[in-house]
Design an enzyme around this catalytic site. Sequence first.
Site, PDB file in Angstrom:
ATOM      1  N   ASP A 103     -14.662   2.617   7.319  1.00 37.94           N
ATOM      2  CA  ASP A 103     -15.657   3.159   8.050  1.00 37.94           C
ATOM      3  C   ASP A 103     -14.895   4.836   8.803  1.00 37.94           C
ATOM      4  OD1 ASP A 103     -17.783   3.607  10.275  1.00 37.94           O
ATOM      5  OD2 ASP A 103     -16.640   2.357  11.038  1.00 37.94           O
ATOM      6  N   ASP A 114      24.381  -7.445 -12.679  1.00 36.39           N
ATOM      7  CA  ASP A 114      23.698  -7.727 -12.243  1.00 36.39           C
ATOM      8  C   ASP A 114      23.938  -6.891 -10.754  1.00 36.39           C
ATOM      9  OD1 ASP A 114      22.231  -9.894 -12.689  1.00 36.39           O
ATOM     10  OD2 ASP A 114      23.504 -11.319 -12.252  1.00 36.39           O
ATOM     11  N   ASP A 148     -15.299  -5.867  11.017  1.00 37.92           N
ATOM     12  CA  ASP A 148     -14.457  -5.627   9.987  1.00 37.92           C
ATOM     13  C   ASP A 148     -13.503  -6.922   9.616  1.00 37.92           C
ATOM     14  OD1 ASP A 148     -15.484  -3.288   9.881  1.00 37.92           O
ATOM     15  OD2 ASP A 148     -14.528  -2.296  10.832  1.00 37.92           O
TER      16      ASP A 148
END
Length: 877
Positions: free
Chosen positions: A355, A718, A625
Amino acid sequence: MVRRHGSVFSKSLLAAMRRPTEAIRVSPLLLEVAAQPPDGVFQRLDSSPQGLTTDEAQHRLDKHGPNVVTRETPFPRLRILLHALTNPLVILLSLLAGLSVVTGDVRDAVVMMIMVVLGLVLRLAQEAKADAAAASLKAMISVTATVMRNGKPTEIPVSEVVPGDVVRLAAGDMIPGDVRLVSAKDLFVIQGALTGESFPVEKFDVPFAGSTSGGAADIRNACFLGASVESGSALGVVVATGFDTYLGGMAHSLAAPLPPTSFDRGVSKFTWLMIRLMLVMVPLVFLINGLTKHDWTQAFFFALAVAVGMTPEMLPMIVSVCLSKGAIAMSGKKVIVKRLNSIQNLGAMDVLCTDKTGTLTLDRVILERYCNVVREDDEGALELAYINSHFQTGLRNLLDRAVLQHQELHGELGVSRYARVDEIPFDFTRRMMSVVVSDPDGKRQIIAKGAPESVYSRCRQFELDGQFYPMTQLLMDELKDEYEQLSADGFRVLALAYREVPAQSAYGKDDERDLILKGYLAFLDPPKDSAVQAVAAMRKHGIAVKVLTGDNELVARKICRDVGIPVEMSLSGSQIEAMSDVQLADAAEKASLLARLSPGHKQRVIRALQSRGHVVGFLGDGINDAPALRQADVGISVDTAVDIAKESADVILLEKNLLVLEEGVLEGRKVFANIVKYIRMGASSNFGNMLSVVGASAFLPFLPMLPIQILTNCLLYDFSQVPIPTDDVEEEQIARPTPWDIGQITRFILLVGPCSSIFDYATFFVMLYLFKCWDPGKASLFQTGWFVESLLTQTLIIHIIRTRKIPFIQSRASWPLTMTSLIIGVVGIGLVYSPLASSLDFTPLPPLYWPLLAGILLGYTLLTQGMKVWLMRRKWI
């Protein structure tokens, strides 16, 4: 949404509510009070029009619990621990440790359990930290309700609303519980998610004693938790909260996952890609080793270890930490993330629909002019506007506040001598609102204000210099030209009209007829100084900005021109209604301004853009909205928005400014870039290793690496990836939107993965021919040599993949990632010479191995960098 106790209701629950809900019954207490008059309602619920006292409210909160219908896990760390225990690496290590104990190899079992504990502690610490960060951010956003406490209106978190609370409802409010209305004025409620009704439903305050065969939809004097007010106002008494509500009954009987974001879909596609590779490679490894080594038990455990090696088991933790780290960084830049997975959507967004009010403009509306129908100043128009805004009880917007700043009129007009008789609230269909007042002489007058085209259609005459003229079509066209001139100058224009009305008990929309057009109010909301810079920044980052507004096209066009949004094509709501979905998709891609839109229009525009493959963000803060916020890939609102907008959004801005949003977009792209680093690196490296395993298994008289060695390699690898979320991201990597592209990842795996295999086979050659490892008695030496080379190449590749530049020279990793890579490399080499070497079946490597390894690593670096550059030139990554 609500502090401490989690969200009142979630998007996943709303998604579930769209399924049939015949089994959900309205509570007997609600049916009982629905049939009673207001006095009976207060008596039955032990309340009064003055509401509850603070002490009584606390007592009821302790009794009924917080007003929420989604519960957080009571022991979140236990949940994380249980999740970590289901990790394939943990399961397989535990299984192998148990078998080692059974076979009497206690030392191996101890080593493996140490690996399990270290892995669990690491994951528990990282994910607990990520969860805590996400919870603290959610607590920053709350939705409130206005209740009567101690006889005064008080705003409290919705989670603290209790049965018996008297609540005030106005446009934009969320319904804070199951509520029996005791007074209502033109109240329209959106409850489609609960009942399936497509349109807002009008609610009344009269007793209800009809059938409820249709469920909750039949009870016209009750509102339910999960619904919202579209227009009108009301006073109600809370009958039920939390899991005792109609919505709470659904929460018990329905369970639906959150609708997947593009990020979720991307991770899912990657996971299935790895599963397909495993389904091919693991059985192949099992069969080859079983047939060539004739030890099917050993082949089975080796294949299991290979499966674990191909599993990107750290992906959940890397994703969690990256997202939480990104969310924390974004909160420091005034962007609060409600749903962590929306961060990637924010970074992938290539169309932003917004908007204009408050985003492109200052959001400080000034009443610049008040004039008659030919744009001459007219105090009479201002007087009517002041009376209208003063007596309005619904949601006051910036325009009303601008009118009411003319406080000198209060005394001059003797407003205190007027009495409000009735009100016809604003809605997005009529685009106007009216009040009915009684003047000092006792005459009743309806005063209406709204969008000029809406007011025109309800006028029979217009006033000019004390004379009245009929609203003929010719004159209406001339009047339209006058107000459009104001719009073209950048003014937001409202029309004012009035007429005397006879006395009657109530007034409605049908009374807005035969009005007399008085004149116009012209408001100015100038563009922000930062808007030009913000729009240019969005364009620079590959994001097209489209203005979706309910305002006049001429006003919006001038604002777009002022802030640098070219408007080569625009669309209006009426044009959109006449288009098919395909036509709208074509037009929406080309148009940068879409004006005079209803909530449904905005939602449809976003859906049309999504149908063309765009990742669409929507920034809005109004009642109208909410549908668009839910439809968008990432819904963005502001902390000052109405409740329904904040509830519908994924991301909340603490400042309504596109420059703030720009920071969030860039942070989202950084998060995604670091996650993709792990995926590319882990998948390509694992794929390359598996190609090496298959080949080595075919021609070696022994296993190329023992299961325990593969698992140790995986664990160390890892650990080396844990700091990936801390890594820096180069500007080139976040310059454009970054959507998921599983095809791109697949190409990367298939082309970069074999690079590591080439140098694995080079290592095999060295170990077999230079160090004579064809002899099964030297199997341990071969396995040790490949273990070290495999670990070092895997920790090295992240430094190559993480940048589009030359690693170590033009770009360096963050110091935690660099240090962890060095430490893991040292630990991997050190294990060969440590007391644990015998438990892991490692053999000390000969001195000649190390210079040869250095050459292999250098060749691997050059080849992988060359392949990366080739892929970039072809724009495959």
